[in-house]
Design a protein around this motif. Structure first.
Motif, PDB file in Angstrom:
ATOM      1  N   LEU A 137      10.457   7.380  -7.537  1.00 65.23           N
ATOM      2  CA  LEU A 137       9.383   6.937  -8.428  1.00 65.23           C
ATOM      3  C   LEU A 137       8.045   7.562  -8.027  1.00 65.23           C
ATOM      4  CD1 LEU A 137      10.135   3.136  -8.849  1.00 65.23           C
ATOM      5  CD2 LEU A 137      10.105   4.851 -10.655  1.00 65.23           C
ATOM      6  N   THR A 138       7.780   7.569  -6.734  1.00 65.21           N
ATOM      7  CA  THR A 138       6.519   8.116  -6.247  1.00 65.21           C
ATOM      8  C   THR A 138       6.422   9.607  -6.537  1.00 65.21           C
ATOM      9  OG1 THR A 138       6.402   6.436  -4.512  1.00 65.21           O
ATOM     10  CG2 THR A 138       5.045   8.397  -4.213  1.00 65.21           C
ATOM     11  N   ARG A 139       7.512  10.339  -6.285  1.00 65.08           N
ATOM     12  CA  ARG A 139       7.517  11.782  -6.574  1.00 65.08           C
ATOM     13  C   ARG A 139       7.258  12.041  -8.053  1.00 65.08           C
ATOM     14  NH1 ARG A 139      11.450  12.053  -2.822  1.00 65.08           N
ATOM     15  NH2 ARG A 139      13.114  11.773  -4.316  1.00 65.08           N
ATOM     16  N   ARG A 140       7.917  11.278  -8.921  1.00 63.01           N
ATOM     17  CA  ARG A 140       7.745  11.466 -10.359  1.00 63.01           C
ATOM     18  C   ARG A 140       6.295  11.209 -10.763  1.00 63.01           C
ATOM     19  NH1 ARG A 140      11.397   7.831 -13.974  1.00 63.01           N
ATOM     20  NH2 ARG A 140       9.889   6.256 -13.368  1.00 63.01           N
ATOM     21  N   TRP A 141       5.707  10.121 -10.258  1.00 64.63           N
ATOM     22  CA  TRP A 141       4.328   9.803 -10.600  1.00 64.63           C
ATOM     23  C   TRP A 141       3.371  10.869 -10.066  1.00 64.63           C
ATOM     24  CZ3 TRP A 141      -0.003   8.780  -7.615  1.00 64.63           C
ATOM     25  CH2 TRP A 141      -1.125   8.400  -8.342  1.00 64.63           C
ATOM     26  N   LEU A 142       3.576  11.290  -8.806  1.00 60.67           N
ATOM     27  CA  LEU A 142       2.689  12.296  -8.228  1.00 60.67           C
ATOM     28  C   LEU A 142       2.743  13.603  -9.012  1.00 60.67           C
ATOM     29  CD1 LEU A 142       3.333  11.705  -4.420  1.00 60.67           C
ATOM     30  CD2 LEU A 142       1.188  11.296  -5.648  1.00 60.67           C
ATOM     31  N   LYS A 143       3.932  14.025  -9.403  1.00 63.29           N
ATOM     32  CA  LYS A 143       4.063  15.268 -10.173  1.00 63.29           C
ATOM     33  C   LYS A 143       3.357  15.148 -11.520  1.00 63.29           C
ATOM     34  CE  LYS A 143       8.301  16.859  -8.000  1.00 63.29           C
ATOM     35  NZ  LYS A 143       9.744  17.092  -8.152  1.00 63.29           N
ATOM     36  N   ARG A 144       3.513  14.011 -12.167  1.00 62.63           N
ATOM     37  CA  ARG A 144       2.859  13.795 -13.455  1.00 62.63           C
ATOM     38  C   ARG A 144       1.340  13.800 -13.294  1.00 62.63           C
ATOM     39  NH1 ARG A 144       3.771   8.340 -15.828  1.00 62.63           N
ATOM     40  NH2 ARG A 144       5.903   8.832 -15.290  1.00 62.63           N
ATOM     41  N   ARG A 145       0.859  13.105 -12.270  1.00 70.00           N
ATOM     42  CA  ARG A 145      -0.590  13.047 -12.049  1.00 70.00           C
ATOM     43  C   ARG A 145      -1.134  14.426 -11.678  1.00 70.00           C
ATOM     44  NH1 ARG A 145      -5.243  11.979 -13.644  1.00 70.00           N
ATOM     45  NH2 ARG A 145      -6.790  11.635 -12.042  1.00 70.00           N
ATOM     46  N   LEU A 146      -0.392  15.202 -10.905  1.00 66.73           N
ATOM     47  CA  LEU A 146      -0.842  16.548 -10.549  1.00 66.73           C
ATOM     48  C   LEU A 146      -0.965  17.437 -11.793  1.00 66.73           C
ATOM     49  CD1 LEU A 146       1.125  17.045  -7.224  1.00 66.73           C
ATOM     50  CD2 LEU A 146      -1.378  17.028  -7.476  1.00 66.73           C
ATOM     51  N   GLU A 182       0.823  -1.212   0.000  1.00 62.08           N
ATOM     52  CA  GLU A 182       0.000   0.000   0.000  1.00 62.08           C
ATOM     53  C   GLU A 182       0.860   1.267   0.000  1.00 62.08           C
ATOM     54  OE1 GLU A 182      -3.270  -0.085  -0.413  1.00 62.08           O
ATOM     55  OE2 GLU A 182      -3.183  -2.265  -0.429  1.00 62.08           O
ATOM     56  N   GLN A 183       2.142   1.152   0.369  1.00 63.68           N
ATOM     57  CA  GLN A 183       3.039   2.303   0.411  1.00 63.68           C
ATOM     58  C   GLN A 183       3.858   2.444  -0.872  1.00 63.68           C
ATOM     59  OE1 GLN A 183       5.468   1.925   3.885  1.00 63.68           O
ATOM     60  NE2 GLN A 183       3.762   2.126   5.284  1.00 63.68           N
ATOM     61  N   LEU A 184       3.685   1.531  -1.787  1.00 57.99           N
ATOM     62  CA  LEU A 184       4.445   1.563  -3.029  1.00 57.99           C
ATOM     63  C   LEU A 184       3.817   2.533  -4.020  1.00 57.99           C
ATOM     64  CD1 LEU A 184       5.151  -2.253  -3.395  1.00 57.99           C
ATOM     65  CD2 LEU A 184       6.762  -0.483  -2.705  1.00 57.99           C
ATOM     66  N   PRO A 185       4.621   3.072  -4.937  1.00 52.45           N
ATOM     67  CA  PRO A 185       4.067   4.011  -5.920  1.00 52.45           C
ATOM     68  C   PRO A 185       3.110   3.319  -6.878  1.00 52.45           C
ATOM     69  CG  PRO A 185       6.380   3.548  -6.398  1.00 52.45           C
ATOM     70  CD  PRO A 185       6.061   2.871  -5.096  1.00 52.45           C
ATOM     71  N   ALA A 186       2.318   4.124  -7.549  1.00 48.05           N
ATOM     72  CA  ALA A 186       1.373   3.609  -8.544  1.00 48.05           C
ATOM     73  C   ALA A 186       2.132   3.098  -9.758  1.00 48.05           C
ATOM     74  CB  ALA A 186       0.406   4.707  -8.958  1.00 48.05           C
ATOM     75  N   GLU A 187       1.488   2.220 -10.493  1.00 48.19           N
ATOM     76  CA  GLU A 187       2.068   1.629 -11.706  1.00 48.19           C
ATOM     77  C   GLU A 187       2.536   2.698 -12.694  1.00 48.19           C
ATOM     78  OE1 GLU A 187       0.041  -0.764 -15.318  1.00 48.19           O
ATOM     79  OE2 GLU A 187      -0.501  -1.452 -13.310  1.00 48.19           O
TER      80      GLU A 187
END
Length: 132
Positions: A83-92, A7-12
């Motif tokens: 990885l999580t930061r990159r995904w969150l920034k992209r999703r934002l 549950e703490q891992l980044p999204a696909e």
């Protein structure tokens, strides 16, 4: 050492190429099923059964051969945070575009839902310490 809670891992979506996303997707499925042993073997089996690309199977082989298990827990945590930061920034960024579209279209319900998701993801992004 203990494995990171799935549950703490980044999204696909944190992975930029399809082969990495395929590996990660199957890895998460295995983790959520409680698999903790012979993960590499089971990943390979699922990749082949699922008809995933040869590139994903090759990537798994390279990972196993490189003995990634020798990474420290801190190395793993830092990699996951990146990885999580990159995904969150992209999703934002995607949410900002979608918010503009919803506002222009007068869809207040969609706008509110997107705004809530954006606030949640912004909080998550700020909780992750910046990479050095």
């Amino acid at each position: 050492s203990e494995l990171v809670d799935p549950e703490q891992l980044p999204a696909e979506g944190a992975f930029l190429d399809e082969a990495s996303r395929a590996l990660y997707r199957i890895y998460l499925e295995l983790r959520l099923e409680g698999v903790e042993e012979a993960v590499e073997e089971r990943l390979g089996e699922r990749l082949r059964k699922g008809g995933e690309s040869g590139e994903a199977v090759d990537r798994l082989a390279r990972i196993v051969l490189e003995e990634t298990a020798s990474f420290s827990e801190e190395d793993l945590r830092q990699g996951l945070d990146r990885l999580t930061r990159r995904w969150l920034k992209r999703r934002l960024r995607e949410l900002s575009r979608q918010l503009t579209e919803a506002e222009r279209g007068g869809d207040s319900e969609r706008f509110q839902g997107l705004l809530e998701e954006k606030a949640d993801l912004s909080r998550r992004l700020h909780q992750i310490e910046p990479a050095e």
